[in-house]
Write a protein that holds these residues in place. Structure first.
Motif: not given
Length: 342
Positions: A205-219
């Motif tokens: 829901g968060v990613i689709r609402a934003l018109d930009v490529p999204v990277a998810v960071h998890c360390c």
């Protein structure tokens, strides 16, 4: 598996995870703009205190939800207070500095923001338990964050008209959220695991609402790669030292499916760099990436196209001199993947 907004094609590029040492926003922006010509980012300076830290900065992005610091950490409150105002002020200061040093820049530019699940696992409700314990609160956080990120991205576009924004969602707590290992506010028990489908739907829901490529960071160990890909992540940023052969299948499918990998391979502190011996060997820092590529039988020509190089985590714990060196080393290591893919 595809995404609506694929990650930019940045052969041989490097970037930072987000944080830098010190408290000088102009110096941080100057460093980023000078070292990272292909994918600069908006620096975060947590040494300034509450509101500049990852959770406080994320809380400051929320719309119509407010938080303040308590002895136990961040807690939601009824109205904006000093901590909210401070978070807004520091973010504005950081954007002013970035705008100053990217006046003629055109190309991808990365913003970072803590993701909804890590926020829910980190901020307490008014009565004291973590928001993660309340499904309604989790939903409100995701919706509020989405609107805040829309505004944040719009602000960046106004300030740097030539920028092509890329968003990094920081979700270091996601594996613990899914495993049911997030401690309660008291610290004596653990909160119930969040259903994986529910976690995926919230991120989608968060990613689709934003018109930009999204990277998810998890360390953290156990990055849920298939879940992130299904949620629409165009890239995944992770600490390569935490990967095991059990991650091979998921990584191979992600890479062949077009997911970009932001490979955290450059030590993020002076001490770790001294122990590794890699500071004078940029190509050596991506040895683990090449080893993975050969183990998976992937096309060497994909190496420079699918992999960007980053430090293993944020650089807030490094000295200013080493932070600059780590970014420079990341750039040299990334170029080596293109110049010598085998």
């Amino acid at each position: 598996m595809s995404t609506e907004h694929p990650f930019p094609d940045l052969q041989g590029a490097a970037t930072g995870v987000g944080s830098l040492p010190g408290t000088d926003a102009r110096e941080a922006a100057r460093t980023v703009a000078g070292e990272l010509e292909r994918l600069p980012f908006l620096p975060e300076l947590p040494a300034r205190g509450p509101g500049a830290d990852m959770i406080g900065r994320g809380a400051g992005l929320l719309v119509e939800l407010f938080a303040q610091t308590e002895p136990s950490g961040w807690r939601f409150t009824d109205r904006p207070g000093r901590d909210t105002r401070r978070a807004h002020s520091w973010l504005g200061e950081d954007l002013d500095a970035l705008e100053e040093f990217t006046q003629d820049y055109t190309g991808p530019l990365k913003l970072q923001a803590v993701g909804p699940w890590t926020l829910a696992a980190s901020i307490e409700l008014k009565h004291g338990e973590k928001a993660l314990a309340d499904p309604g609160a989790c939903r409100d956080i995701a919706e509020s964050l989405t609107e805040g990120l829309r505004r944040h991205l719009a602000d960046l576009r106004r300030r740097v008209p030539g920028a092509q924004p890329v968003l990094q969602l920081d979700e270091p707590s996601l594996p613990a959220v899914l495993a049911g290992s997030v401690k309660t506010a008291s610290g004596f028990q653990r909160l119930r695991a969040v259903d994986r489908q529910h976690a995926e739907e919230a991120l989608r829901g968060v990613i689709r609402a934003l018109d930009v490529p999204v990277a998810v960071h998890c360390c953290a160990p156990g990055v849920p790669l298939p879940l992130l890909r299904r949620a629409g992540a165009a890239a995944v940023s992770l600490d390569f030292s935490l990967l095991t052969e059990r991650d091979d299948e998921d990584l191979g499918e992600a890479i062949e499916g077009g997911t970009a990998i932001l490979a955290g391979v450059v030590p993020s502190t002076d001490g770790a760099a001294a122990q590794s011996g890699l500071v004078s060997d940029p190509a050596g820092s991506v040895h683990a990436v090449r080893t993975l590529w050969r183990r998976l039988g992937l096309d060497p020509e994909l190496l420079g196209r699918r992999v960007l190089v980053t430090p293993t985590c944020g650089l807030a714990g490094a000295s200013p001199g080493y932070a600059r060196r780590a970014l420079s080393l990341s750039v040299k290591a990334a170029r080596s993947l293109v110049d010598s893919p085998e």
